[in-house]
Design a protein around this motif. Structure first.
Motif, PDB file in Angstrom:
ATOM      1  N   LEU B 311     -30.464 -25.124 -35.087  1.00  0.00           N
ATOM      2  CA  LEU B 311     -29.932 -25.589 -33.808  1.00  0.00           C
ATOM      3  C   LEU B 311     -28.702 -24.730 -33.534  1.00  0.00           C
ATOM      4  O   LEU B 311     -27.728 -24.771 -34.283  1.00  0.00           O
ATOM      5  CB  LEU B 311     -29.525 -27.066 -33.866  1.00  0.00           C
ATOM      6  N   VAL B 340     -36.419 -22.973 -33.680  1.00  0.00           N
ATOM      7  CA  VAL B 340     -35.021 -22.880 -33.260  1.00  0.00           C
ATOM      8  C   VAL B 340     -34.835 -23.506 -31.884  1.00  0.00           C
ATOM      9  O   VAL B 340     -35.683 -23.365 -31.003  1.00  0.00           O
ATOM     10  CB  VAL B 340     -34.545 -21.404 -33.253  1.00  0.00           C
ATOM     11  N   SER B 341     -33.738 -24.224 -31.722  1.00  0.00           N
ATOM     12  CA  SER B 341     -33.358 -24.732 -30.404  1.00  0.00           C
ATOM     13  C   SER B 341     -31.989 -24.193 -30.058  1.00  0.00           C
ATOM     14  O   SER B 341     -31.157 -23.960 -30.943  1.00  0.00           O
ATOM     15  CB  SER B 341     -33.326 -26.261 -30.394  1.00  0.00           C
ATOM     16  N   TYR B 342     -31.777 -23.995 -28.761  1.00  0.00           N
ATOM     17  CA  TYR B 342     -30.498 -23.452 -28.312  1.00  0.00           C
ATOM     18  C   TYR B 342     -29.973 -24.256 -27.135  1.00  0.00           C
ATOM     19  O   TYR B 342     -30.713 -24.541 -26.191  1.00  0.00           O
ATOM     20  CB  TYR B 342     -30.663 -21.992 -27.891  1.00  0.00           C
ATOM     21  N   CYS B 343     -28.706 -24.618 -27.185  1.00  0.00           N
ATOM     22  CA  CYS B 343     -28.096 -25.324 -26.065  1.00  0.00           C
ATOM     23  C   CYS B 343     -26.708 -24.756 -25.785  1.00  0.00           C
ATOM     24  O   CYS B 343     -25.913 -24.540 -26.699  1.00  0.00           O
ATOM     25  CB  CYS B 343     -27.984 -26.823 -26.376  1.00  0.00           C
ATOM     26  N   GLU B 344     -26.452 -24.488 -24.516  1.00  0.00           N
ATOM     27  CA  GLU B 344     -25.106 -24.088 -24.101  1.00  0.00           C
ATOM     28  C   GLU B 344     -24.454 -25.295 -23.441  1.00  0.00           C
ATOM     29  O   GLU B 344     -24.903 -25.756 -22.390  1.00  0.00           O
ATOM     30  CB  GLU B 344     -25.168 -22.923 -23.115  1.00  0.00           C
ATOM     31  N   ILE B 345     -23.389 -25.795 -24.058  1.00  0.00           N
ATOM     32  CA  ILE B 345     -22.705 -26.971 -23.520  1.00  0.00           C
ATOM     33  C   ILE B 345     -21.669 -26.515 -22.489  1.00  0.00           C
ATOM     34  O   ILE B 345     -20.878 -25.615 -22.762  1.00  0.00           O
ATOM     35  CB  ILE B 345     -22.027 -27.771 -24.653  1.00  0.00           C
ATOM     36  N   GLN B 360     -21.428 -34.567 -26.393  1.00  0.00           N
ATOM     37  CA  GLN B 360     -22.657 -33.783 -26.281  1.00  0.00           C
ATOM     38  C   GLN B 360     -23.086 -33.223 -27.651  1.00  0.00           C
ATOM     39  O   GLN B 360     -24.268 -33.212 -27.971  1.00  0.00           O
ATOM     40  CB  GLN B 360     -22.426 -32.659 -25.262  1.00  0.00           C
ATOM     41  N   LYS B 363     -24.835 -35.981 -29.582  1.00  0.00           N
ATOM     42  CA  LYS B 363     -26.231 -36.183 -29.156  1.00  0.00           C
ATOM     43  C   LYS B 363     -27.134 -35.120 -29.767  1.00  0.00           C
ATOM     44  O   LYS B 363     -28.199 -35.415 -30.302  1.00  0.00           O
ATOM     45  CB  LYS B 363     -26.329 -36.086 -27.625  1.00  0.00           C
ATOM     46  N   LEU B 364     -26.702 -33.864 -29.658  1.00  0.00           N
ATOM     47  CA  LEU B 364     -27.528 -32.756 -30.129  1.00  0.00           C
ATOM     48  C   LEU B 364     -27.726 -32.806 -31.639  1.00  0.00           C
ATOM     49  O   LEU B 364     -28.855 -32.745 -32.131  1.00  0.00           O
ATOM     50  CB  LEU B 364     -26.867 -31.417 -29.766  1.00  0.00           C
ATOM     51  N   SER B 367     -29.650 -35.988 -33.106  1.00  0.00           N
ATOM     52  CA  SER B 367     -31.108 -35.977 -32.926  1.00  0.00           C
ATOM     53  C   SER B 367     -31.755 -34.825 -33.669  1.00  0.00           C
ATOM     54  O   SER B 367     -32.864 -34.962 -34.175  1.00  0.00           O
ATOM     55  CB  SER B 367     -31.544 -35.981 -31.460  1.00  0.00           C
ATOM     56  N   ASN B 371     -34.661 -35.066 -36.910  1.00  0.00           N
ATOM     57  CA  ASN B 371     -35.996 -34.457 -36.913  1.00  0.00           C
ATOM     58  C   ASN B 371     -36.161 -33.341 -37.950  1.00  0.00           C
ATOM     59  O   ASN B 371     -37.168 -32.644 -37.941  1.00  0.00           O
ATOM     60  CB  ASN B 371     -36.319 -33.912 -35.518  1.00  0.00           C
TER      61      ASN B 371
END
Lengths: 209, 372
Positions: B311, B340-345, B360, B363-364, B367, B371
């Motif tokens: 992540l 892979v997951s990608y998040c831009e906050i 935020q 949450k990321l 979760s 998993n």
């Protein structure tokens, strides 16, 4: 209408896409939203999937659902994806919001062996009638925005899409017409999809030479 | 939110002569002391351990308080605890001070067994890979074969990446936050300004200042420069603007006029009370040397060896380790078909956001870990 019913109808189009994807495929869902379609595909078709979405909240929700998701802009392109690395690349109700639909479709067919594209049909008789009678940009169930606030910047008809495929060496392998998000397959719909379908789903692939 | 409560820093000593560890530079170091803290319980099959790696100025004290009146909880207390992102009701969380640091682990301020005096610049150069090698020794000592996850922000994220490459079999998942696979020229440049501030302080004396006056001015200036790089233009505008500090009009002299000046001065002065200047030199150098592409030829090639699930998180206004650097990591992982997951906050806090954007990130991370 109960909320459950409403949701069922809203996502009846998902069922059609799920139906089109073979068991165990590797799927890339562009504009995957909250990840519900990918989740359905994983649960009922055992696909290996990844999503792409531009919206932070959608990405958070996808990760909550246990999905692999990339936060990014489709117009940035799929340049970093290797050729033929997915069985299916899906673009569900998103074609009309990207800046370069032609580029996105070509990239989808480079990265995926096949692609599934769905979009609201601007050629539907109600849209045509609306424009003719009122002279205003049509606001419909599928396209519920005013001209000044719509994210749908590249509206198209089913006929437009077929013409695009013909001119760009793309084969249409399957075609589904939807009304109220449900599949319609009568003779009339087969003959006049551009007039009668509210939404079209197409399975496409590069033309074999 | 609940806290992990009262915690205690513990120490693990290893690499006694003649079993010193061999560093990336080829030099040997030993004995090595590691300061560490743990929160939560290790489960029966030892499969719920999460390693937290800290950033430049962090330490082993990541959560909880050292005594009931302790005014300063651990540096990531908002993220580690019962029901938090790193839920100590579920996970056994470990955080250690990296080698080269000055918070209880062996570093340039420690006693050199060869001379009986502090190492100073005789301390060998350490790298991110050396930091991770020492962490691995600690994890082995704790009886953990495989970590559920390694997570960290900034330099902590670089250590997390290094874990996935150095010990692919021992890491289930990796969470690099506001991090990079290598520093940009600009980031190296800021580190060099900080080092210059320290080494040009007359009290620095070639690093041999222990027992006398520390190069406090130099270290304070280094910290001031650092702090500017941790904040965003928008964030600074919002927090300080052109507001004056305790005055109605300009002083027309060189005393403090603006609130932002006062803030930086405060941060600089506070830092010298708790940090060793030589450690600052060594650690920033370790950051500069970190370069996955350089070491493996390419990012894509490097990540072909990894097994872990990723992540990757970045922040919209982080210009020190900008989002494009996180995306490079993600794309190289995708090219290897890794999970892979990608998040831009979205955040106004710049690079510092990994310490501040609790909601935020929670949450990321919760979760994602759910998993793994």
């Amino acid at each position: 209408m109960s909320p459950e019913n409403k949701r069922a109808i809203q996502h009846a189009d998902y069922e059609q896409i799920v139906r089109l994807v073979p068991e165990g495929s590797k799927v890339l869902d562009l504009g995957c939203g909250d990840g519900r379609l990918l989740r359905m595909l994983m649960e009922s078709k055992n696909v290996r999937g990844r999503g792409v979405d531009i919206d932070e909240e959608n990405v958070v929700e996808c990760i909550r659902k246990g999905l692999s998701v990339f936060q990014g802009d489709l117009d940035e392109g799929l340049a970093d994806y290797q050729e033929g690395s997915y069985d299916y690349v899906i673009l569900n109700r998103t074609l009309q919001v990207v800046y370069r639909p032609d580029y996105v479709i070509k990239e989808m067919l480079r990265v995926g062996r096949k692609a599934i594209v769905s979009f609201p049909n601007f050629g539907h008789w109600r849209v045509r009638l609306d424009l003719m009678l009122t002279g205003l940009m049509p606001v419909t169930r599928m396209l519920p925005f005013e001209w000044y606030n719509t994210p749908n910047i590249h509206l198209l008809t089913i006929k437009d899409f077929k013409r695009f495929c013909m001119l760009n060496g793309i084969d249409i392998l399957d075609e589904v017409s939807l009304v109220h998000s449900r599949r319609v397959s009568g003779r009339r719909h087969k003959l006049f999809p551009n007039l009668l379908a509210e939404e079209g789903i197409f399975v496409i692939a590069p033309r074999k030479i | 939110m609940d806290s992990v409560g009262i915690v205690e820093t513990r120490y693990f000593r290893f690499a006694e002569t003649p079993d010193e560890i061999v560093l990336e530079s080829g030099k040997r170091l030993g004995p090595v002391t590691v300061a560490y803290e743990t929160y939560g319980e290790l489960d029966g099959d030892r499969s719920n351990a999460v390693l937290i790696a800290h950033a430049l100025s962090g330490d082993a004290h990541a959560a909880g308080r050292h005594h009931p009146e302790d005014g300063h909880p651990g540096w990531w207390d908002n993220m580690i605890g019962p029901g938090k992102a790193f839920d100590t009701d579920r996970y056994f969380v470990v955080c250690s001070n990296f080698v080269g640091g000055c918070k209880g682990s062996t570093g340039p301020g420690s006693i050199n067994p060869a001379t009986g005096r502090p190492y100073g610049l005789d301390f060998p150069m350490i790298t991110v890979s050396d930091m991770v090698k020492v962490q691995k020794a600690l994890i082995d000592h704790l009886g953990i074969e495989r970590l559920l996850s390694v997570a960290g922000g900034s330099l902590g994220g670089m250590q997390a990446l290094e874990w996935s490459l150095a010990y692919p079999e021992s890491v289930g998942s990796v969470i690099p936050i506001a991090s990079t696979s290598r520093l940009s020229a600009r980031a190296i440049a800021f580190n060099e300004v900080g080092r210059n501030a320290i080494t040009s302080d007359p009290n620095w004396k070639g690093g041999d200042y222990y027992g006398g006056s520390a190069p406090a001015r130099g270290l304070a200036v280094a910290r001031m420069v650092g702090h500017i790089t941790y904040l965003s233009d928008e964030g600074m505008g919002m927090k300080f603007g052109r507001r004056l500090q305790d005055k109605e009009a300009y002083g027309y002299d060189f005393s403090t006029d603006f609130a932002v000046e006062s803030y930086l001065k405060y941060q600089g002065d506070k830092f010298v009370e708790r940090f060793d200047a030589n450690s600052y030199l060594y650690i920033t150098k370790a950051m500069d040397y970190f370069d996955i592409e350089g070491r493996y030829g390419s990012l894509v090639g490097a990540f072909s060896r990894i097994r872990a699930k990723f992540l990757v998180v970045s922040f919209s206004t982080d210009w020190l380790f900008p989002s494009y650097q996180s995306k490079e990591i993600v794309k190289a992982l995708m090219a290897n078909d890794r999970d892979v997951s990608y998040c831009e906050i979205r955040s106004l806090y710049g690079h510092d956001a990994f310490l501040l954007e609790t909601e935020q990130q929670t949450k990321l991370i919760s979760s994602f870990l759910n998993n793994v």
